[in-house]
Scaffold this active site. Structure first.
Site, PDB file in Angstrom:
ATOM      1  N   GLU A 194       9.852  -3.657  18.959  1.00  0.00           N
ATOM      2  CA  GLU A 194       9.072  -2.527  18.464  1.00  0.00           C
ATOM      3  C   GLU A 194       9.059  -1.475  19.566  1.00  0.00           C
ATOM      4  O   GLU A 194       8.313  -1.575  20.531  1.00  0.00           O
ATOM      5  CB  GLU A 194       7.648  -2.977  18.106  1.00  0.00           C
ATOM      6  CG  GLU A 194       7.583  -3.976  16.966  1.00  0.00           C
ATOM      7  CD  GLU A 194       8.098  -3.420  15.652  1.00  0.00           C
ATOM      8  OE1 GLU A 194       8.185  -2.165  15.525  1.00  0.00           O
ATOM      9  OE2 GLU A 194       8.416  -4.203  14.752  1.00  0.00           O
ATOM     10  N   CYS A 219       2.765   5.340  19.667  1.00  0.00           N
ATOM     11  CA  CYS A 219       4.221   5.337  19.444  1.00  0.00           C
ATOM     12  C   CYS A 219       4.618   6.001  18.137  1.00  0.00           C
ATOM     13  O   CYS A 219       5.758   6.438  17.992  1.00  0.00           O
ATOM     14  CB  CYS A 219       4.755   3.907  19.493  1.00  0.00           C
ATOM     15  SG  CYS A 219       4.041   2.802  18.259  1.00  0.00           S
TER      16      CYS A 219
END
Length: 552
Positions: free
Chosen positions: A294, A328
């Site tokens: 991720e 993010c």
């Protein structure tokens, strides 16, 4: 010493090396939540001094205090490093033995661990909020919405659906297997490593942990040393709630991370930067270990001419400056026409003022940059383009004001790296086509956003681009839906999780066919010598409306 050391290591949780310049007075200290051993040396024979009673089931964490202390040595031997690594190996061996014994496989055990995780969140809510405030200056609102509530929701969902997720999945069969049993069994991988980042240190630790526990794995958890307050809670408090034979926390920085990756795991789940993601993937490749990465990237946000600028500004400002921009999936830059930029700038200023007041630095709702290194990196980016809103900074508080940059060129540093801070560049484009071309020339982002009153514009942006996730006319609210997978594509990552997707990520989907031992005359059609007649019969038997059998 040799007789005592293995027993002490069995209870070791955290390692701290202390000493001064005197070789005679130097000492090595082993500390856990419940037990403290001290070794004196090197001029005299070392001995252990117990200063507490070991708690049953301790030994769930291993690592060290700050790395700057790690270079101290006893004489010519680095006892600290040797014992630390030996303990990691012992910990991994202990977890593997627990998994091989089948301890984590029963649904009752998995449910018990999930309930314990829920109690951890409930019992330590204030402690967790305090840690998040110390690390990132997060308000109670941000902590609850983005960290605690999401983690608690994942636990609740997993407990409610655990047995259904674990159940064998029946699959369609062909004529040749009509009397047999064909199914997919969801099996745990074994020993998994979860490496968490610092920006959402609770959410991005516990959400994958829920999936790993629900799937029946033994887990090694590596929290970020950068968010040190949350790291301490996860190392010292969380292990009290989980079964220590199946769970461990490893502390440390890049050096310890590298040493940890030298060991074989059955699955690695990493959240962090693309640079470190490549290191993790390289290390995993040596053992052919599957990974979920991720990562991040530069998330585009297209704003169409046909929109309400204040509505767009409200939504963009909220999810750009949430957690001081250290998210993010936050938009990394805006693409819009010069005309839309002129309408958007006063709307953004209005939104920022309403959210954080005339002096955002005094607002309790605006976070801070995690450390000085990140602060200096972000302050350097303020020199790109021209500051239209904000731009103020205070190094003593690691504060950077909510900032908007205009006249930004694609070649400038702010457009070459993920910003990860409260800075929002605006890049001018003349049309939707140019915006799509701009996005497609770059690496595939983790998230992509499009704002327009025209559904055709949003649909076209969705159809002609690629990203880990997409949202039209809002920010990262899709993260609140456990029915949607979360993950990147290309340079922004691989794999997916959240809800059942987390369970599936940490499960090996094992193809199973259980055939009857009899009816050998029917099966004899497969055996040589072959004939065209038997071939026609076999082809008919292998046909199915849903799937095809490649080997009978």
């Amino acid at each position: 010493m040799r007789g005592v050391l293995p027993r002490a290591v069995g209870h070791l949780v955290k390692i701290q090396v202390r000493g001064d310049k005197s070789q005679d007075d130097k000492k090595l200290t082993y500390r856990s939540n419940w037990l403290l051993f001290t070794i004196h040396g090197p001029r005299q024979p070392p001995f252990y001094k117990a200063e507490g009673e070991p708690r049953p089931g301790s030994g769930g964490t291993v690592g060290s205090e700050r790395r700057r202390q790690g270079s101290r040595r006893m004489g010519s031997t680095n006892w600290w490093a040797t014992i630390r690594m030996n303990h990691i190996e012992d910990t991994l061996q202990r977890l593997r033995e627990a998994f091989n014994a089948g301890r984590t496989r029963p649904a009752t055990f998995r449910a018990a661990q999930l309930r314990a995780l829920g109690r951890f969140l409930q019992d330590n809510k204030q402690l967790l909020q305090d840690a998040l405030a110390q690390d990132l200056h997060k308000s109670a609102f941000e902590s609850e919405v983005s960290e605690i509530a999401i983690s608690r929701g994942e636990v609740t969902l997993a407990l409610r659906n655990l047995r259904a997720w674990m159940k064998d999945e029946r699959v369609p069969k062909n004529l040749a297997t009509q009397l047999d049993s064909a199914f997919i069994r969801k099996e745990p991988f074994g020993l998994v490593l979860i490496v968490a980042p610092w920006n959402y240190p609770l959410n991005l630790t516990l959400v994958p942990l829920v999936g790993a526990l629900a799937a029946g794995n033994c887990v090694v958890l590596k929290p970020s040393e950068i968010s040190s307050s949350m790291e301490k809670v996860l190392a010292e408090v969380l292990p009290r709630y989980l079964d220590q034979s199946c769970f461990a926390v490893v502390l440390g920085g890049p050096q310890e991370m590298g040493q940890l990756l030298e060991h074989k795991f059955d699955y690695i789940f990493f959240t962090g930067s693309p640079r470190v993601g490549r290191i993790v993937m390289t290390a995993a490749a040596k053992h052919l270990t599957p990974v979920t990465l991720e990562l991040g990237g530069k998330n585009p946000c297209y704003v169409d001419d046909n929109c309400d600028p204040q509505t767009v500004a409200n939504r963009v400002a909220w999810f750009r400056y949430f957690n001081a921009g250290q998210t993010c999936v936050a938009p990394d830059y805006i693409l819009c026409s010069p005309e839309t930029q002129e309408r958007l700038l006063p709307a953004l200023q209005s939104a920022i003022t309403r959210f954080y007041g005339n002096d955002p630095q005094s607002s309790p709702d605006l976070g801070r940059i995690i450390n000085q290194k990140q602060f200096q990196r972000l302050r350097a980016l303020l020199g790109c383009g021209r500051v239209a809103i904000g731009g103020q900074s205070d190094e003593s508080q690691r504060y950077i004001a909510p900032t908007v940059l205009v006249d930004v060129q694609e070649t400038e540093p702010v457009m070459q790296e993920e910003i990860f801070g409260p800075i929002l560049p605006i890049v001018s484009v003349r049309s939707l086509d140019e915006a799509i071309d701009f996005i497609n020339r770059r690496e595939k982002p983790l998230a992509l956003y499009a704002f327009s009153n025209s559904s055709q514009v949003v649909e076209r942006m969705l159809a002609q681009t690629s990203s880990g996730a997409f949202c039209g006319n809002d920010g990262f609210m899709y993260l609140t839906l456990t029915s949607l997978p979360f993950g990147g594509v290309g340079a922004s990552g691989m794999g997916r999780y959240h809800g059942k997707f987390s369970f599936d990520t940490f499960s090996h989907h094992r193809a199973c066919l259980l055939r009857r031992p009899g009816m050998e005359k029917v099966n004899a059609l497969r055996y040589p010598p072959n004939s065209q007649r038997y071939l026609r019969v076999l082809l008919v038997a292998m046909e199915t409306c849903c799937c095809s059998c490649t080997l009978l």
